[in-house]
Design an enzyme around this catalytic site. Structure first.
Site, PDB file in Angstrom:
ATOM      1  N   LYS A 189      20.128 -16.562   0.961  1.00  0.00           N
ATOM      2  CA  LYS A 189      19.537 -17.300   2.236  1.00  0.00           C
ATOM      3  C   LYS A 189      20.524 -19.153   2.526  1.00  0.00           C
ATOM      4  O   LYS A 189      20.312 -20.121   1.899  1.00  0.00           O
ATOM      5  CB  LYS A 189      18.335 -17.738   2.056  1.00  0.00           C
ATOM      6  CG  LYS A 189      18.047 -18.917   2.690  1.00  0.00           C
ATOM      7  CD  LYS A 189      17.524 -18.311   4.235  1.00  0.00           C
ATOM      8  CE  LYS A 189      17.251 -19.274   5.319  1.00  0.00           C
ATOM      9  NZ  LYS A 189      16.960 -19.073   6.078  1.00  0.00           N
ATOM     10  N   ASP A 221      16.207 -13.616   6.483  1.00  0.00           N
ATOM     11  CA  ASP A 221      15.144 -14.304   7.498  1.00  0.00           C
ATOM     12  C   ASP A 221      15.350 -13.101   7.502  1.00  0.00           C
ATOM     13  O   ASP A 221      14.288 -12.125   8.749  1.00  0.00           O
ATOM     14  CB  ASP A 221      14.860 -15.457   8.198  1.00  0.00           C
ATOM     15  CG  ASP A 221      16.235 -16.005   8.501  1.00  0.00           C
ATOM     16  OD1 ASP A 221      17.464 -15.644   7.419  1.00  0.00           O
ATOM     17  OD2 ASP A 221      16.871 -17.029   8.972  1.00  0.00           O
ATOM     18  N   ASP A 245      11.073  -9.289  -4.108  1.00  0.00           N
ATOM     19  CA  ASP A 245       9.303  -9.188  -3.811  1.00  0.00           C
ATOM     20  C   ASP A 245       9.409  -9.058  -2.752  1.00  0.00           C
ATOM     21  O   ASP A 245       8.413  -8.140  -2.622  1.00  0.00           O
ATOM     22  CB  ASP A 245       9.089 -10.121  -4.618  1.00  0.00           C
ATOM     23  CG  ASP A 245       8.019  -9.752  -4.586  1.00  0.00           C
ATOM     24  OD1 ASP A 245       7.319  -9.142  -4.763  1.00  0.00           O
ATOM     25  OD2 ASP A 245       6.877 -11.396  -5.316  1.00  0.00           O
ATOM     26  N   ASP A 249       7.840  -4.615  -0.722  1.00  0.00           N
ATOM     27  CA  ASP A 249       6.935  -4.271  -0.102  1.00  0.00           C
ATOM     28  C   ASP A 249       7.156  -4.228   1.445  1.00  0.00           C
ATOM     29  O   ASP A 249       6.366  -4.183   1.492  1.00  0.00           O
ATOM     30  CB  ASP A 249       5.884  -5.749  -0.558  1.00  0.00           C
ATOM     31  CG  ASP A 249       5.062  -5.602  -1.773  1.00  0.00           C
ATOM     32  OD1 ASP A 249       5.816  -5.092  -3.015  1.00  0.00           O
ATOM     33  OD2 ASP A 249       4.067  -6.512  -2.212  1.00  0.00           O
TER      34      ASP A 249
END
Ligand code: NAD
Length: 354
Positions: A189, A221, A245, A249
């Site tokens: 980021k 993002d 993380d 997922d």
């Protein structure tokens, strides 16, 4: 092969015992395997009063590799934070310096219909996400609560990465890309965070050592969006702890079921903790319903990364493919109307196929 078995909580013991049967099978073929058994998480708290007790620490440090089921459960939710099962997991990762978390997201053609995305978007998907595991905002100090100038309570955490931490995970990213399709996407980021600006500089500098790898950078993002828009554009993704993380997922859902995906957490010497990515599934624990495939595939990763036994890893993975081809399905991967088998019958089929 000195392997520590940590079944953990919930469905852990059921799924780990199926994977252990595969190891027992290899033993009967003459492979030198020594198994030790221990407790982690809630199971460890029950026996030793701590989620990562000294007894487990000793066994874990002595082992070449560790197979873990999963930890956690409602029974432990009211314990003080330091005693919660998840602290056992964070503790063992930190204690053994397991800084590199490798999570493949693969879609077996037989399961293309069980992904929440259109089959043409995900069929043939094969991504490796590499997440840094021992730094970032999850471990940064200071953290806590304080009263701000306006007299209001505020919570705060600290994100940080040192150059050496970025270098060692970036190296795992480049090395992994070299063994695959030589494309590495570093996710950060850097348009907002100072930590990410340093991350990007360090990864870019290292790319000079890997001229064959095509390095790209992506904001987290955008990466979250691209993973559902066109996931097959990725080969290897490398990222920090918190971004990894979340993205790993997300990627797991592309693959149909959480019950299919393994993971490896490695130190600098290929010692590793291998575990399915899912949790302890308290809703189906003890009911012989859990899918043991993610755990069995974790064993394949162990054979490949810690023991360098690609032959055994291939055998396990092709055993899984043939079981899926034969139409055997636990509840999590069955389509409406398909017959469902239990954990132990799936284990029988896997051992036979392997
Ligand atoms: P979960 O992964 O345990 O379960 C989510 C859903 O997926 C549930 O419906 C569950 O039945 C299903 N599922 C998970 N694994 C499955 C399998 N092998 N076969 C079939 N279905 C499966 O996540 P959760 O419900 O959010 O968390 C439950 C507990 O697990 C919590 O205590 C959480 O903290 C813990 N947890 C542990 C780990 C870990 O050990 N690495 C990871 C995530 C969550």
């Amino acid at each position: 092969m000195n392997i520590l078995i940590l079944p953990g909580d919930g469905i852990g013991p059921e799924i780990v015992s199926q994977a252990t049967r595969v190891l027992e099978k290899f033993k009967t073929e003459g492979l030198s395997i020594q198994l030790t058994h221990g407790h982690l998480g809630g199971a460890a708290y029950d026996v030793h009063g701590h989620p990562y007790p000294e007894a487990t620490q000793k066994l874990a440090r002595a082992a070449d590799a560790i197979l873990l089921g999963c930890v956690g459960g409602p029974k432990y939710d009211t314990l003080p934070r330091a005693m919660r099962p998840e602290q056992g997991l964070l503790g063992i990762r930190k204690d053994l310096s397991l800084f590199a978390n490798l999570r493949p997201a693969m879609l077996y053609p037989e399961l293309a219909a069980s992904s929440s995305l259109k089959p043409e978007i995900v069929a043939g998907l094969d991504i490796m996400i590499i997440r840094e595991l021992t730094g970032d905002i999850y471990f940064g100090q200071p953290r806590g609560r304080r009263t701000n100038a306006a007299g209001e309570t505020e919570g705060f955490d600290t994100m940080h990465y040192a150059t050496s931490e970025i270098e060692r995970i970036a190296r795992v990213g480049f090395e992994t890309a070299m063994k695959r399709n030589k494309r590495l996407c570093s996710v950060d980021k850097a348009n907002v965070l100072d930590t990410s600006i340093l991350w990007r500089e360090v990864v870019t500098a290292m790319s000079a050592q890997y001229p064959e790898v095509a390095l790209s950078h992506m904001y987290v993002d955008n990466a979250a969006m691209q993973l559902v828009r066109a996931p097959k554009q990725f080969d290897v993704i490398v990222t920090g702890n918190i971004f990894g993380d979340i993205l790993s997922d997300e990627a797991s859902m592309l693959a149909g079921s959480i019950g299919m995906l393994p993971s490896a957490s490695l130190d600098a010497n290929q010692k590793g903790l291998y575990e399915p990515i899912h949790g302890s599934a308290p809703d189906i624990a003890g009911q012989n319903k859990a899918n043991p495939i993610a755990t069995v595939l974790s064993l394949a990763m162990m054979m490949r990364y810690t023991f360098g036994r690609t032959d055994l890893a291939d055998r396990i993975e092709s055993g899984v493919r043939s079981v899926l081809k034969a139409g055997l399905r636990t509840g999590d991967i069955a389509m409406a109307g398909e017959p469902i088998i239990g954990t132990s019958v799936m284990g029988d089929a896997l051992v036979a196929a392997i």
